[in-house]
Design an enzyme around this catalytic site. Sequence first.
Site, short mmCIF file in Angstrom:
data_model
loop_
_atom_site.label_atom_id
_atom_site.label_comp_id
_atom_site.label_asym_id
_atom_site.label_seq_id
_atom_site.Cartn_x
_atom_site.Cartn_y
_atom_site.Cartn_z
CG HIS A 226 43.84 35.75 45.43
ND1 HIS A 226 42.95 34.82 44.97
CD2 HIS A 226 44.86 35.76 44.54
CE1 HIS A 226 43.40 34.29 43.85
NE2 HIS A 226 44.56 34.86 43.57
CG ASP A 227 46.30 39.11 42.08
OD1 ASP A 227 45.71 38.02 42.26
OD2 ASP A 227 47.31 39.21 41.36
CB THR A 228 41.67 36.82 41.59
OG1 THR A 228 42.88 36.45 40.92
CG2 THR A 228 40.51 36.57 40.65
CB THR A 250 50.46 36.60 34.83
OG1 THR A 250 51.25 37.79 34.85
CG2 THR A 250 51.35 35.40 34.69
CG ASN A 287 43.50 29.38 38.38
OD1 ASN A 287 42.46 29.77 38.89
ND2 ASN A 287 44.68 29.61 38.90
#
Length: 474
Positions: A226-228, A250, A287
């Site tokens: 997961h990029d986060t 994004t 988020n």
Amino acid sequence: MVGRVGPLRLHLEEAHRFANRPVRLPGALHWDILGLYAGVLDGLRSAGRSVSRDDDRASLASVGIDSWAVDYGLLDADGALLGNPVHYRDDRTQGVAEQVWAKVPAAELYAATGLQHAPFNTLYQLVAARDSTQLDAARQLLLIPDLLTYWLTGTRGTELTNASTTQLLDPRTRTWSPHVAEPLGIDLDLFPPLRHPGDPAGRLLPAVLAETGLRGPVPVTTVGSHDTASAVAAVPAADGERFAYICTGTWSLAGLELDAPVLTEASRQANFTNELGLDGTVRYLRNIMGLWLLQECLRSWGEPELGQLLDAAAELEPLRSVVDAGDPGFLSPGRMPQRIAEACRATGQPTPEDPAATTRCILDSLALAHRRAVVDAQRLAGRTVDVVHIVGGGARNALLCQLTADACGLPVVAGPAEAAALGNVLVQARAHGAVGDSLGAMRALVARTQPLRRYVPRGTPEPWRAAERRLAAH
């Protein structure tokens, strides 16, 4: 991205960039996963050329893949993909949450998984697809980075940090939750075994080596896919530093790094999520819609020069109009300037009259949302912070970074912009013995080698509190 890593060295080079264009078919919005895979192969080919340019005897030491969360591809009994994965911005999950809560109440779901309510979570996607022929035919489910890894290596696994975004994993046990899956008819056997960041994920297949011109063997290493998770691993915080982070792109993911999840009802009501990070950590965050708002506006305006637009926005009156940057009404693409204007009008605020005013509204709104997330995370987790780290693409946006410092009343350290790629590379390097074992050692290397910029808060937080009250009144 090609990373070159050593005890005192951490350098990234962009090897190849390719478009990621979702495709809307009559039935749904899809990812062009075959186009993305072709881009990955092109990137590996370019990476090989980059490495051999320095030394024609050199080869890639490792490959790691991270991507966005929640979306997946389905495989049949032969391992073939059953159609292009559906995009999380598709509307197929509208109304599905209520169906889920009828069987697993929202409070019970949060206590079991720690995941905030987001309509696109994998759980809701699977319930939406429950009666589909495709899901009936599926024998395995692979999250997007795991799907790409499978095509590169022929091996299948489910990486842990990304699995934690499905709303099917218990963040305390770090294993799947039958308590959630069974009442909803979700077969957890669809998921291949869990992998952890640093685990080996196979080697590039001979066909991939032939396609890319790489000299094998080339191992593929599991990273925080997961990029986060990868981005938070590259936050340049010092050992013992009390920090909050905001991963900007994004999306804006704003929160704290904890040792254990916060599963209270107050946390659920505040819509905080508990996702897993490296080395037993928990990414406790909210988020926020992020720079998607500005990206969509730029697309609508015909891609004007961003620097000039930001300069013009910086000269405008602050906090004249703000919107709720967490509003799911902004999730879908299209008509973003008009939707922002409509949101301002609905709350009795002045309507932004031109691109500069709309840009200022977006950045003020994001900074306000960052403030709320940082303040709420400290209250709910019983922690205090002294500094906010902004990583990701938004670290390049000086106006957003300064407004976030002003809103939070805390210093902001901005950078690195390529945090997800750096975290990815560092996990690979650690697995292969090129950097120290601890997360702190990895972060120290980021702090020593990457350009960072510090922003000091200006003024008082009262105007931001007033803007919060204005939004809350509506």
